[in-house]
Structure formats: C-alpha cells, structure tokens
Design a protein around this motif. Sequence first.
Motif, PDB file in Angstrom:
ATOM      1  N   ALA A 122      40.746  36.968  32.708  1.00  0.00           N
ATOM      2  CA  ALA A 122      40.287  38.348  32.859  1.00  0.00           C
ATOM      3  C   ALA A 122      38.973  38.510  32.115  1.00  0.00           C
ATOM      4  CB  ALA A 122      41.319  39.316  32.306  1.00  0.00           C
TER       5      ALA A 122
ATOM      6  N   LEU B 144      47.735  43.941  33.487  1.00  0.00           N
ATOM      7  CA  LEU B 144      47.748  43.941  34.950  1.00  0.00           C
ATOM      8  C   LEU B 144      49.183  43.693  35.420  1.00  0.00           C
ATOM      9  CD1 LEU B 144      46.075  44.072  37.570  1.00  0.00           C
ATOM     10  CD2 LEU B 144      45.794  41.587  37.389  1.00  0.00           C
TER      11      LEU B 144
ATOM     12  N   GLU C 238      50.377  44.610  40.897  1.00  0.00           N
ATOM     13  CA  GLU C 238      48.943  44.791  41.161  1.00  0.00           C
ATOM     14  C   GLU C 238      48.206  43.459  41.298  1.00  0.00           C
ATOM     15  OE1 GLU C 238      47.052  47.665  41.600  1.00  0.00           O
ATOM     16  OE2 GLU C 238      49.023  48.586  41.809  1.00  0.00           O
ATOM     17  N   ARG C 239      48.903  42.367  41.246  1.00  0.00           N
ATOM     18  CA  ARG C 239      48.260  41.043  41.327  1.00  0.00           C
ATOM     19  C   ARG C 239      48.154  40.549  42.768  1.00  0.00           C
ATOM     20  NH1 ARG C 239      49.934  37.941  35.774  1.00  0.00           N
ATOM     21  NH2 ARG C 239      49.664  39.779  34.455  1.00  0.00           N
TER      22      ARG C 239
END
Length: 139
Positions: free
Chosen positions: A124, A111, A115-116
């Motif tokens: 996760a 990730l 995109e966090r």
Amino acid sequence: MSDLLERLRGRGWRLTSQRRVVAEVLDGEHVHLTADEVHSRAVERLPEISRATVYNTLGELVCLGEVLEVATDGRAKRYDPNAHRPHQHLICSGCGAIRDVQPQGDPLAGLPHGERFGFAVTGAEITYRGLCPDCTNGP
C-alpha cells in the motif's frame, strides 16, 4: 560512503563519476529532489555533468528499485533514496515539501477483504496531505 552508494556497489553497478555524483546528491533520509534540483546540485560537484545524464541515471536508479519516484499532484516528480525502508509520504499542499513518515500499524489492515475485489494485495502507498508549518504560518 552513503547507504545508496553502498547498495549500488553491492549490486555491481558501474559507478562512473557522473553516477557517483548523482547518488551522492540523493544521499539523505528526507531528500526528495526534482530531477532539475539533482542536476543543479550535481553541477556544483561535477560541472560537466549533463541534464540528460542526470535524467538517465535517475531512470536507471528507479528501474533498479534503489530510488523511488514520487508524483505530487501535477508538480515535478521527486526522487526518494529511502527505497528500502517502509514509509509513507506527507506532502504540503502549499509548497510541495515532502517528508517521510512511518505511521504505526499495517496499512493493509485498513482495506477490508470485501474491498479487495479478489486482489492478492501485497503493498500500500499512502500519501498524507496538509500544510507545512511555513505554509500554515505564512511569510
């Protein structure tokens, strides 16, 4: 004594005969039973155990973090006693069978920071789907 029973005793959880039977039924690395399957197996060991007691005990075990509740796309939830070892799940899209898997590497590495969205990501859960050998090969 099972790993789950040992952990529960270590926490000081009162092990009634009903709770003990539910924990014993859940014992095993690749056990992912539905509540009804837990009840059915518990009744074989303790005929007077009620469905409500099984459901309540499963709920308590999930709240304690000793059992994971695994949702499988509209099917009945399943209960996984492998709550203290990092793993992911492989689920058969045909029959719903579940297996624990331990992929290599850090799942968070996949990730990207962009995109966090500012989240401080701490874990996760990845679910792999496919067809098990029984469903692939047919009857």
